[in-house]
Design a protein around this motif. Sequence first.
Motif, PDB file in Angstrom:
ATOM      1  N   VAL A  63      32.563  37.523  49.952  1.00  0.00           N
ATOM      2  CA  VAL A  63      32.774  36.641  48.801  1.00  0.00           C
ATOM      3  C   VAL A  63      34.256  36.322  48.635  1.00  0.00           C
ATOM      4  O   VAL A  63      35.122  37.129  49.000  1.00  0.00           O
ATOM      5  CB  VAL A  63      32.195  37.264  47.502  1.00  0.00           C
ATOM      6  N   PRO A  64      34.569  35.134  48.100  1.00  0.00           N
ATOM      7  CA  PRO A  64      35.969  34.737  47.954  1.00  0.00           C
ATOM      8  C   PRO A  64      36.721  35.544  46.895  1.00  0.00           C
ATOM      9  O   PRO A  64      37.928  35.706  46.969  1.00  0.00           O
ATOM     10  CB  PRO A  64      35.895  33.260  47.575  1.00  0.00           C
ATOM     11  N   ARG A  65      36.002  36.031  45.905  1.00  0.00           N
ATOM     12  CA  ARG A  65      36.591  36.874  44.860  1.00  0.00           C
ATOM     13  C   ARG A  65      35.716  38.109  44.706  1.00  0.00           C
ATOM     14  O   ARG A  65      34.496  38.007  44.760  1.00  0.00           O
ATOM     15  CB  ARG A  65      36.629  36.129  43.519  1.00  0.00           C
ATOM     16  N   ARG A  66      36.357  39.234  44.483  1.00  0.00           N
ATOM     17  CA  ARG A  66      35.568  40.467  44.355  1.00  0.00           C
ATOM     18  C   ARG A  66      34.567  40.362  43.215  1.00  0.00           C
ATOM     19  O   ARG A  66      34.807  39.676  42.217  1.00  0.00           O
ATOM     20  CB  ARG A  66      36.481  41.670  44.191  1.00  0.00           C
ATOM     21  N   VAL A  67      33.464  41.043  43.364  1.00  0.00           N
ATOM     22  CA  VAL A  67      32.442  41.122  42.321  1.00  0.00           C
ATOM     23  C   VAL A  67      32.998  42.004  41.211  1.00  0.00           C
ATOM     24  O   VAL A  67      33.526  43.091  41.499  1.00  0.00           O
ATOM     25  CB  VAL A  67      31.137  41.729  42.896  1.00  0.00           C
ATOM     26  N   PRO A  68      32.942  41.574  39.947  1.00  0.00           N
ATOM     27  CA  PRO A  68      33.458  42.415  38.862  1.00  0.00           C
ATOM     28  C   PRO A  68      32.885  43.834  38.934  1.00  0.00           C
ATOM     29  O   PRO A  68      31.681  44.016  39.071  1.00  0.00           O
ATOM     30  CB  PRO A  68      32.993  41.691  37.602  1.00  0.00           C
ATOM     31  N   GLY A  69      33.782  44.801  38.911  1.00  0.00           N
ATOM     32  CA  GLY A  69      33.383  46.200  39.013  1.00  0.00           C
ATOM     33  C   GLY A  69      33.562  46.770  40.416  1.00  0.00           C
ATOM     34  O   GLY A  69      33.485  47.969  40.615  1.00  0.00           O
ATOM     35  N   SER A  70      33.785  45.905  41.411  1.00  0.00           N
ATOM     36  CA  SER A  70      34.010  46.349  42.789  1.00  0.00           C
ATOM     37  C   SER A  70      35.446  46.029  43.192  1.00  0.00           C
ATOM     38  O   SER A  70      36.077  45.161  42.606  1.00  0.00           O
ATOM     39  CB  SER A  70      33.039  45.645  43.743  1.00  0.00           C
ATOM     40  N   THR A  71      35.932  46.705  44.229  1.00  0.00           N
ATOM     41  CA  THR A  71      37.322  46.521  44.657  1.00  0.00           C
ATOM     42  C   THR A  71      37.424  45.928  46.057  1.00  0.00           C
ATOM     43  O   THR A  71      38.461  46.043  46.702  1.00  0.00           O
ATOM     44  CB  THR A  71      38.065  47.870  44.634  1.00  0.00           C
ATOM     45  N   HIS A  72      36.371  45.298  46.547  1.00  0.00           N
ATOM     46  CA  HIS A  72      36.327  44.765  47.907  1.00  0.00           C
ATOM     47  C   HIS A  72      35.730  43.361  47.894  1.00  0.00           C
ATOM     48  O   HIS A  72      35.283  42.887  46.853  1.00  0.00           O
ATOM     49  CB  HIS A  72      35.508  45.698  48.810  1.00  0.00           C
TER      50      HIS A  72
END
Length: 94
Positions: free
Chosen positions: A26-35
Amino acid sequence: MQAELLLRERHQVAPDAFVEIRIWRVPRRVPGSTHAYKYSLAFVVAGDCVIRYDNEAGKGDHKHLGSRELPYTFTTAAQLLADFWSEVDQWRRS
């Protein structure tokens, strides 16, 4: 950049059981994840999801074992797959 589907597989592992795996970059990390990955890995037996690893927005990386929800420490996509399949193998042996 849009989300890029990296892996989508479905494996029939028994007459009444299957594994479904979906992993995206994904182009931006998923909220709550750091990758930079979004994922959902599920092991379904007789219509019930007995194991699931995912990183739902806001919850971050976690896994479901039956009715329990536990944190999961994501390191790499390869390790995610190894951890998930190990959990499936354990469940199938029990």
